[in-house]
Design an enzyme around this catalytic site. Sequence first.
Site, short mmCIF file in Angstrom:
data_model
loop_
_atom_site.label_atom_id
_atom_site.label_comp_id
_atom_site.label_asym_id
_atom_site.label_seq_id
_atom_site.Cartn_x
_atom_site.Cartn_y
_atom_site.Cartn_z
N ASP A 145 0.81 -1.22 0.00
CA ASP A 145 0.00 0.00 0.00
C ASP A 145 0.85 1.27 0.00
OD1 ASP A 145 0.97 -0.40 2.53
OD2 ASP A 145 -0.98 -0.33 3.53
N LYS A 152 4.92 5.38 17.97
CA LYS A 152 3.92 6.45 17.93
C LYS A 152 3.99 7.45 19.08
CE LYS A 152 0.92 3.67 15.15
NZ LYS A 152 -0.20 2.84 14.97
P1 GTP Z 1 -5.82 -2.11 7.73
O1 GTP Z 1 -6.71 -3.28 8.01
O2 GTP Z 1 -6.57 -0.92 7.21
O3 GTP Z 1 -4.87 -1.79 8.85
O4 GTP Z 1 -4.88 -2.53 6.50
P2 GTP Z 1 -3.93 -3.80 6.26
O5 GTP Z 1 -3.85 -4.68 7.46
O6 GTP Z 1 -4.37 -4.41 4.98
O7 GTP Z 1 -2.56 -3.09 5.98
P3 GTP Z 1 -1.37 -2.66 6.94
O8 GTP Z 1 -1.03 -1.27 6.55
O9 GTP Z 1 -1.69 -2.92 8.35
O10 GTP Z 1 -0.24 -3.67 6.45
C1 GTP Z 1 0.82 -3.31 5.60
C2 GTP Z 1 0.88 -4.25 4.41
O11 GTP Z 1 0.99 -5.60 4.84
C3 GTP Z 1 -0.34 -4.17 3.51
O12 GTP Z 1 0.10 -4.16 2.18
C4 GTP Z 1 -1.13 -5.43 3.84
O13 GTP Z 1 -1.77 -5.95 2.66
C5 GTP Z 1 -0.05 -6.39 4.30
N1 GTP Z 1 -0.47 -7.30 5.37
C6 GTP Z 1 -0.87 -6.97 6.61
N2 GTP Z 1 -1.12 -8.08 7.34
C7 GTP Z 1 -0.85 -9.14 6.51
C8 GTP Z 1 -0.92 -10.58 6.69
O14 GTP Z 1 -1.28 -11.13 7.74
N3 GTP Z 1 -0.58 -11.34 5.60
C9 GTP Z 1 -0.18 -10.78 4.42
N4 GTP Z 1 0.14 -11.60 3.41
N5 GTP Z 1 -0.12 -9.44 4.23
C10 GTP Z 1 -0.45 -8.65 5.26
#
Ligand code: GTP
Length: 330
Positions: A108, A159
Amino acid sequence: MDAVILVGGFGTRLRPLTLSVPKPLLPVGNVPTVVRILAGLERAGVTRAVLALGFKPEPFLAAFPDGRCGGVELVYAVEPEPLDTAGAVAFAARHAGIASTFVVANGDILTGLDISRVIDFHRASGAEGTLHLVPVDDPSQFGVVETDATGRVLRFVEKPAPGQAAAGNVNAGTYVLETSVIDRVPVGGKLSIERTVFPEMVVSSSLFALATHDAWVDTGQPETFLAANMSAVDAVGSSVIDPSASIGAGAVIERSVVGARATIGAGARVVGSVIFPSGIVGDGAVVESGLVMGRIGAGAVARGVVVGEDGVIDAGATISGAKIPAPEGS
Ligand code: GTP
């Protein structure tokens, strides 16, 4: 070189958009975020990228039917359950048999970074892992990363309260790692790379970081996702409108993105907004600062709305700042 792209998160903050399209496939300037990320990786010499998938893997397979994106071969690693960021990186790397220095990118994050700079810095320092950092004025939403003059990471400051910390460098979501980092994660383990693995590497003095002033945005929230699209529009100097979109007579489209097969009705006004593929803006409707996958009825006035694929704003309604349909729990 190989890369792992983290694309398996739920994208909860971007609901309802992410109920139908996973966050990394949401388009910025009509190009899916992950395609932009893959282009940056390819420029740095990545020839194979492992998509670390979990939530909604099918749309990724459909988006790249020949298993390639540009000159990059894609490998799909689908987790049996969400393993968090470190668990996902290790699962994907083991699945693809990654055997030498590799890049990790959050699915992202969009940045103008030349990733080869981080790779070169990583090699020169002999680090086990190297993070890309960017400076922010108010780090209260981030973890600040402190380094010594050589770039060795000394500590993470989680943070800081608003106003409690001066401008600082924050983790910008691109990493270069040695395969020994994979060995730090137990097989099948659920672990955060930011909260667990990197702090462990600080203890062993093997984590470095390179700060740059490149453009950088975490597209994970409606405001930042919209801002990323506005940057894409500003980069070309006009609205980005897919040729297959239908634009009615007298419609005005200002500083906006309009996706494939979208419909903008006669006399409608779309300003500072993203109308996604197949989105509909009815005749005479006004959309300002909106993210619209669904339908805005004729004559409606919608400001700051996030409308998912199933979302509808009724004809003639006036709505500000709503998410439609409202995500559960909000
Ligand atoms: P929120 O639910 O809005 O917090 O978003 P997110 O959990 O999809 O994204 P976050 O910014 O927390 O995570 C950063 C990146 O890691 C993003 O590109 C997510 O798609 C990815 N990500 C987060 N958790 C996982 C996981 O358990 N498995 C995989 N494969 N990707 C993950």
